[in-house]
Enzyme design. Structure first.
Site, PDB file in Angstrom:
ATOM      1  CD  GLU A 232      -2.633  -7.719   2.597  1.00 35.92           C
ATOM      2  OE1 GLU A 232      -2.396  -6.536   2.312  1.00 35.92           O
ATOM      3  OE2 GLU A 232      -3.343  -8.059   3.552  1.00 35.92           O
TER       4      GLU A 232
ATOM      5  N   GLY B 292       0.593  -5.101   0.959  1.00 36.73           N
ATOM      6  CA  GLY B 292      -0.501  -5.200  -0.006  1.00 36.73           C
ATOM      7  C   GLY B 292      -0.055  -5.839  -1.314  1.00 36.73           C
TER       8      GLY B 292
ATOM      9  CB  ALA C  86      -0.874  -0.009   1.244  1.00 37.41           C
TER      10      ALA C  86
ATOM     11  CD  GLU D 189       1.051  -5.678   5.572  1.00 38.42           C
ATOM     12  OE1 GLU D 189       1.910  -6.524   5.929  1.00 38.42           O
ATOM     13  OE2 GLU D 189       0.404  -5.771   4.516  1.00 38.42           O
TER      14      GLU D 189
HETATM   15  N1  CAA Z   1       4.550   3.452   0.213  1.00 34.81           N
HETATM   16  C1  CAA Z   1       5.030   4.676  -0.062  1.00 34.81           C
HETATM   17  N2  CAA Z   1       6.332   4.918  -0.287  1.00 34.81           N
HETATM   18  C2  CAA Z   1       7.167   3.875  -0.242  1.00 34.81           C
HETATM   19  C3  CAA Z   1       6.729   2.574   0.037  1.00 34.81           C
HETATM   20  C4  CAA Z   1       5.343   2.370   0.264  1.00 34.81           C
HETATM   21  N3  CAA Z   1       4.835   1.165   0.507  1.00 34.81           N
HETATM   22  N4  CAA Z   1       7.793   1.752   0.026  1.00 34.81           N
HETATM   23  C5  CAA Z   1       8.861   2.512  -0.263  1.00 34.81           C
HETATM   24  N5  CAA Z   1       8.483   3.791  -0.419  1.00 34.81           N
HETATM   25  C6  CAA Z   1       9.330   4.937  -0.782  1.00 34.81           C
HETATM   26  C7  CAA Z   1      10.346   5.273   0.291  1.00 34.81           C
HETATM   27  O1  CAA Z   1       9.807   6.157   1.239  1.00 34.81           O
HETATM   28  C8  CAA Z   1      11.454   5.898  -0.528  1.00 34.81           C
HETATM   29  O2  CAA Z   1      11.102   7.209  -0.839  1.00 34.81           O
HETATM   30  P1  CAA Z   1      11.844   8.455  -0.158  1.00 34.81           P
HETATM   31  O3  CAA Z   1      13.305   8.193  -0.330  1.00 34.81           O
HETATM   32  O4  CAA Z   1      11.310   9.611  -0.901  1.00 34.81           O
HETATM   33  O5  CAA Z   1      11.428   8.424   1.276  1.00 34.81           O
HETATM   34  C9  CAA Z   1      11.409   5.132  -1.828  1.00 34.81           C
HETATM   35  O6  CAA Z   1      10.111   4.532  -1.897  1.00 34.81           O
HETATM   36  C10 CAA Z   1      12.446   4.030  -1.926  1.00 34.81           C
HETATM   37  O7  CAA Z   1      12.360   3.243  -0.755  1.00 34.81           O
HETATM   38  P2  CAA Z   1      13.660   2.668  -0.042  1.00 34.81           P
HETATM   39  O8  CAA Z   1      14.661   3.754   0.099  1.00 34.81           O
HETATM   40  O9  CAA Z   1      13.202   1.975   1.173  1.00 34.81           O
HETATM   41  O10 CAA Z   1      14.158   1.656  -1.156  1.00 34.81           O
HETATM   42  P3  CAA Z   1      14.813   0.229  -0.997  1.00 34.81           P
HETATM   43  O11 CAA Z   1      15.067  -0.232  -2.373  1.00 34.81           O
HETATM   44  O12 CAA Z   1      15.927   0.287  -0.013  1.00 34.81           O
HETATM   45  O13 CAA Z   1      13.683  -0.701  -0.335  1.00 34.81           O
HETATM   46  C11 CAA Z   1      11.480  -1.655  -0.080  1.00 34.81           C
HETATM   47  C12 CAA Z   1      12.496  -0.985  -1.045  1.00 34.81           C
HETATM   48  C13 CAA Z   1      12.041  -2.986   0.407  1.00 34.81           C
HETATM   49  C14 CAA Z   1      10.208  -1.856  -0.844  1.00 34.81           C
HETATM   50  C15 CAA Z   1      11.290  -0.720   1.138  1.00 34.81           C
HETATM   51  O14 CAA Z   1      11.023   0.576   0.678  1.00 34.81           O
HETATM   52  C16 CAA Z   1      10.138  -1.119   2.020  1.00 34.81           C
HETATM   53  O15 CAA Z   1      10.315  -1.960   2.870  1.00 34.81           O
HETATM   54  N6  CAA Z   1       8.975  -0.493   1.787  1.00 34.81           N
HETATM   55  C17 CAA Z   1       7.821  -0.668   2.657  1.00 34.81           C
HETATM   56  C18 CAA Z   1       7.158  -1.975   2.443  1.00 34.81           C
HETATM   57  C19 CAA Z   1       5.957  -2.073   3.320  1.00 34.81           C
HETATM   58  O16 CAA Z   1       6.025  -1.898   4.516  1.00 34.81           O
HETATM   59  N7  CAA Z   1       4.832  -2.382   2.697  1.00 34.81           N
HETATM   60  C20 CAA Z   1       3.610  -2.515   3.423  1.00 34.81           C
HETATM   61  C21 CAA Z   1       2.811  -1.283   3.245  1.00 34.81           C
HETATM   62  S1  CAA Z   1       1.394  -1.340   4.250  1.00 34.81           S
HETATM   63  C22 CAA Z   1       0.336  -2.312   3.433  1.00 34.81           C
HETATM   64  O17 CAA Z   1       0.572  -2.785   2.366  1.00 34.81           O
HETATM   65  C23 CAA Z   1      -0.912  -2.445   4.280  1.00 34.81           C
HETATM   66  C24 CAA Z   1      -2.101  -2.926   3.671  1.00 34.81           C
HETATM   67  O18 CAA Z   1      -2.168  -3.950   3.101  1.00 34.81           O
HETATM   68  C25 CAA Z   1      -3.316  -2.158   3.904  1.00 34.81           C
END
Ligand code: CAA
Ligand code: NAI
Length: 713
Positions: free
Chosen positions: A103, A100, A61, A123
């Protein structure tokens, strides 16, 4: 957004398109709905593949959307739409499928993953649970125990493990989208009916109650008051119900978490960890304008607690290391300890240990041929200066000279060298191969390139690097001082170590201040305090005109150094013992101390312990911001969560101050300072007053109130 094309004649290819991680924003969710409609209504299309743009399936998400009202289609019906499609849908997972994103993949009928892909439901780290059916579909697919592990830890699973668990159907080393398209062609004629995970029963387990009970117990213990891990277990428990009921339970639990302060704190921490990478210096030098130098070969000097961990972390990051130590026995012990740490680490990661990347030395000579040196000898300025003089004479031009000092003046070290611009602090935390934090300390003459190189090397070592200015204790240890001080004063006034620790542990710290101090050794701080000079002659409780607690010094004089001597603030069954027990000797000692100094013990409550310890710490944080030692509140918060076990679900001390309300923090500090005018750390800092006068803006806006950062020494 999502793009659509028809490939290989009959396969509808949907590509999620939202760089950098194809997060499921409103536009992407709408795109999936629209492109699925297109694929399903195209009579030539027999099966569908969903993939992500630029080698990344989906990072979940869009977390940035969580702070404003949700727009566009909700993810749950989007995924239900995919799952209920009459044509087979295949997920082509490259890069990441997280949250997500996974998912969505679970809503597909088949999953093909690249061998380097990582999958997970992280999450829980955002204060949430997998609320788009993940808590219901994952246990149905891979069983309750494995699902509980993945969901409650939020860990990333490799493609190989995912295959073993049955989370994916196939793993490939080739082009994943091409393979998924081939696969989609092969299943085009099959009904997806039997592949809809929501229709699966939860796999049988002989004693599910015991599994849930055991996991819940462990999770509660680890959670330190965080709600999300517990809710994750409760949601998975609902997967044993019919799917619709389980989804309803998932929705209820998610609704509570979604609006919680804990979720806000953890999401703030997620972005703060990334924000600290965008560092700047007082000169105006910045992360995006400075190129780091690649470090191929490094030297670590001093192979005690820290030098060993630093050497391991460097080797694991692919850097060749010369590990140097003057004490022969230490050198022998270090060789053994480092090899076994490397072996254990390699086993965990399923790779061969890179033992050939490290060699040992008992003299400085190899420093002539390295790109960077990290000094980790005793915390003794005279000794460190000598080491830096030697390095300056030996190293080739351009070698970066770094110190792991926990708080000494980096400028003084730099002034011992011919190249002060190449000197920076690299302050690791113990154990250095495990802890994720690195404070990169720039002195007044450190070059932007030296800072950029240390920051990048930290990142390569898997650390979150935070650039900070040069002052006594930098950020983390400087803030720790008033916190520890308050804990000592509370003992003088009537509290016990057990009570203070209990309050701080209930707040969420992994360990209270006294247990922590016993673990790290009381003698460490004692040596530093002695070097600073003893209290004024006329009273042991006054130092430089301010209140001072000699309690820690008095314990050290009795040889009570903590766990290592079996006695400290607590007693242990033997030297090196780890189980802390209240010590009647200490009670007696405290009573005698109070009598001797005319102090009358009073009843101290929970709130006073929290407020005095934490608000004094936060107040120092505001001073650090005011002094420009940290560039913003995020830097301080990341340092405290990653380096000092501040509970992530409380965001960090500066975020927590904003949550409590800056006005309240100010009022309580004023109150305590009035009661204790001889404790300067309780005097509210000007920045805090300024923020309150300005209407207590949210933490994200504080930078607007800060001057440009500058080194304080
Ligand atoms: N939403 C919004 N922005 C995101 C994002 C997300 N899910 N994941 C990464 N980004 C953004 C980061 O903030 C970053 O931007 P900024 O530098 O401007 O802050 C950019 O994308 C690159 O991210 P990283 O520097 O972390 O890049 P990376 O290559 O080192 O790692 C990654 C990539 C492994 C995907 C890591 O970003 C990560 O772990 N992201 C979060 C994953 C996550 O927690 N997903 C679950 C979301 S909640 C959900 O999905 C709930 C639901 O079902 C309702
Ligand atoms: P330690 O006492 O475990 O190890 C220091 C090592 O340096 C010893 O093995 C000693 O023999 C060696 N040494 C002394 N002089 C030397 C010289 N001239 N050349 C080569 N080796 C020499 O100390 P520790 O705990 O590893 O601390 C090292 C540095 O790291 C200190 O500056 C300390 O403040 C800092 N630090 C310590 C942390 C901790 O938790 N222990 C955390 C963060 C920083």
């Amino acid at each position: 957004m999502a793009q659509y094309s028809r490939v290989s004649g009959t396969v509808g290819l949907i590509t999620l398109l939202n760089p950098p991680v194809n997060a499921l924003s409103a536009a992407v969710r709408q795109g999936i709905v629209d492109m699925m409609d297109k694929a399903l209504s195209d009579r030539k299309v027999k099966s569908v593949v969903i993939c992500g743009h630029n080698g990344k399936f989906c990072g979940g998400a869009d977390i940035r959307e969580f702070s404003s009202p949700l727009t566009g289609p909700l993810l749950i019906p989007v995924i239900q739409g995919v799952e209920s499609a009459a044509k087979p849908v295949v997920a082509a997972i490259e890069g990441v499928a997280l949250g997500g994103g996974l998912e969505l993949a679970l809503g597909c009928h088949y999953r093909i993953a690249h061998s380097k892909a990582r999958l997970g439901l992280p999450e829980v780290h955002l204060g949430l649970l997998p609320g788009a059916g993940g808590s219901q579909r994952l246990p149905r697919l891979i069983g309750v125990p494995a699902a509980l592990d993945i969901i409650t830890t939020g860990r990333h699973v490799t493609a190989a493990e995912a295959l073993k668990l049955g989370l994916v159907d196939r793993v490939t080393d080739r082009n994943t989208v091409d393979e998924a398209v081939k696969f989609a062609l092969s299943v085009a004629d099959q009904s997806p009916q039997s592949r809809r995970i929501s229709t699966f029963p939860c796999p049988h387990h002989p004693d599910l109650d015991a599994v849930f009970e055991g996991v819940m117990q462990r999770v509660r213990q680890r959670a330190r008051g965080a709600l999300a891990p517990v809710a994750c277990v409760q949601a998975v428990a609902a997967a044993t119900l019919p799917f619709a009921q389980g989804m309803e339970r998932e929705r209820e639990l998610m609704a509570t978490l979604f609006t919680s302060g804990q979720a806000r704190a953890q999401q703030y921490h997620f972005f703060a960890q990334r924000a600290v990478g965008r560092w700047s210096m007082p000169s105006g030098a910045r992360w995006d304008k400075t190129k780091p130098v690649a470090v191929h070969k490094a030297m670590v000097i001093g192979l005690g607690t820290m030098g060993r961990g630093i050497s391991v972390a460097l080797v694991q990051a692919g850097v060749s290391v010369v590990a140097m130590e003057t004490n022969e026995k230490q050198l022998m012990d270090a060789k053994q300890a480092i090899s076994s740490m490397l072996e254990r680490g390699a086993k965990r990661r399923g790779v061969a240990p890179a033992l050939d990347k490290i060699r040992y030395s008992s003299d400085m000579q190899p420093a002539a041929d390295v790109d960077l040196v990290i000094e980790a000898v005793f915390e003794d300025m005279a000794l460190k200066k000598k080491v830096f003089q030697q390095l300056s004479a030996l190293c080739k031009p351009g070698t970066f000279l770094c110190s792991n000092t926990s708080g000494l003046d980096v400028d003084q070290l730099a002034s011992e060298t011919r190249t002060p611009e190449l000197v920076v602090g690299m302050h690791f935390f113990a154990p250095a191969h495990v802890m994720k934090l690195l404070e990169v300390v720039y002195g007044s003459r450190s070059s932007p390139q030296a800072v950029a190189t240390a920051m990048e090397l930290g990142k390569q070592m898997g650390k979150v690097s935070v650039a900070v200015g040069n002052c006594r204790g930098f950020v983390g240890n400087r803030m720790l001082k008033p916190y520890l001080e308050q804990a000592f004063f509370l003992l003088e006034e009537g509290a016990t170590p057990e009570f203070v620790d209990q309050v701080l542990e209930e707040f969420g710290f992994a360990m209270g201040v006294f247990r922590m101090s016993d673990l790290s050794g009381l003698d460490v701080g004692w040596r530093v305090r002695k070097a600073d000079g003893l209290p004024d002659g006329h009273s042991a409780r006054i130092r430089q005109g301010c209140r001072y607690s000699p309690l820690g010094d008095l314990l050290c004089e009795q040889g009570r150094f903590g766990q290592k001597t079996g006695r400290g603030w607590y007693q242990y069954d033997k030297p090196g013992g780890q189980v802390a027990k209240p010590d009647p000797w200490l009670q007696d000692f405290l009573e005698k101390f109070r009598t001797q100094h005319g102090l009358v013990a009073r009843r101290i409550d929970h709130q006073e312990v929290l407020e005095r310890c934490l608000y004094a710490l936060m107040n120092e944080g505001f001073r650090i911001l005011e002094d420009g030692i940290a560039a913003g509140p995020e830097d301080i918060d990341v340092i405290y969560v990653l380096g000092y076990s501040w509970p992530p679900h409380r965001g960090g001390p500066m975020f927590y101050a904003a949550m409590v309300g800056l006005k309240k923090v100010l009022e309580r500090l004023e109150h305590y300072h009035q009661e204790h005018p001889d404790i300067p750390s309780l005097k509210p800092c000007n920045l805090l007053r300024k923020l309150v006068v300005s209407g207590s803006p949210p933490v994200q806006k504080w930078r607007e109130f800060l001057q440009k950062p500058q080194s304080q020494l």
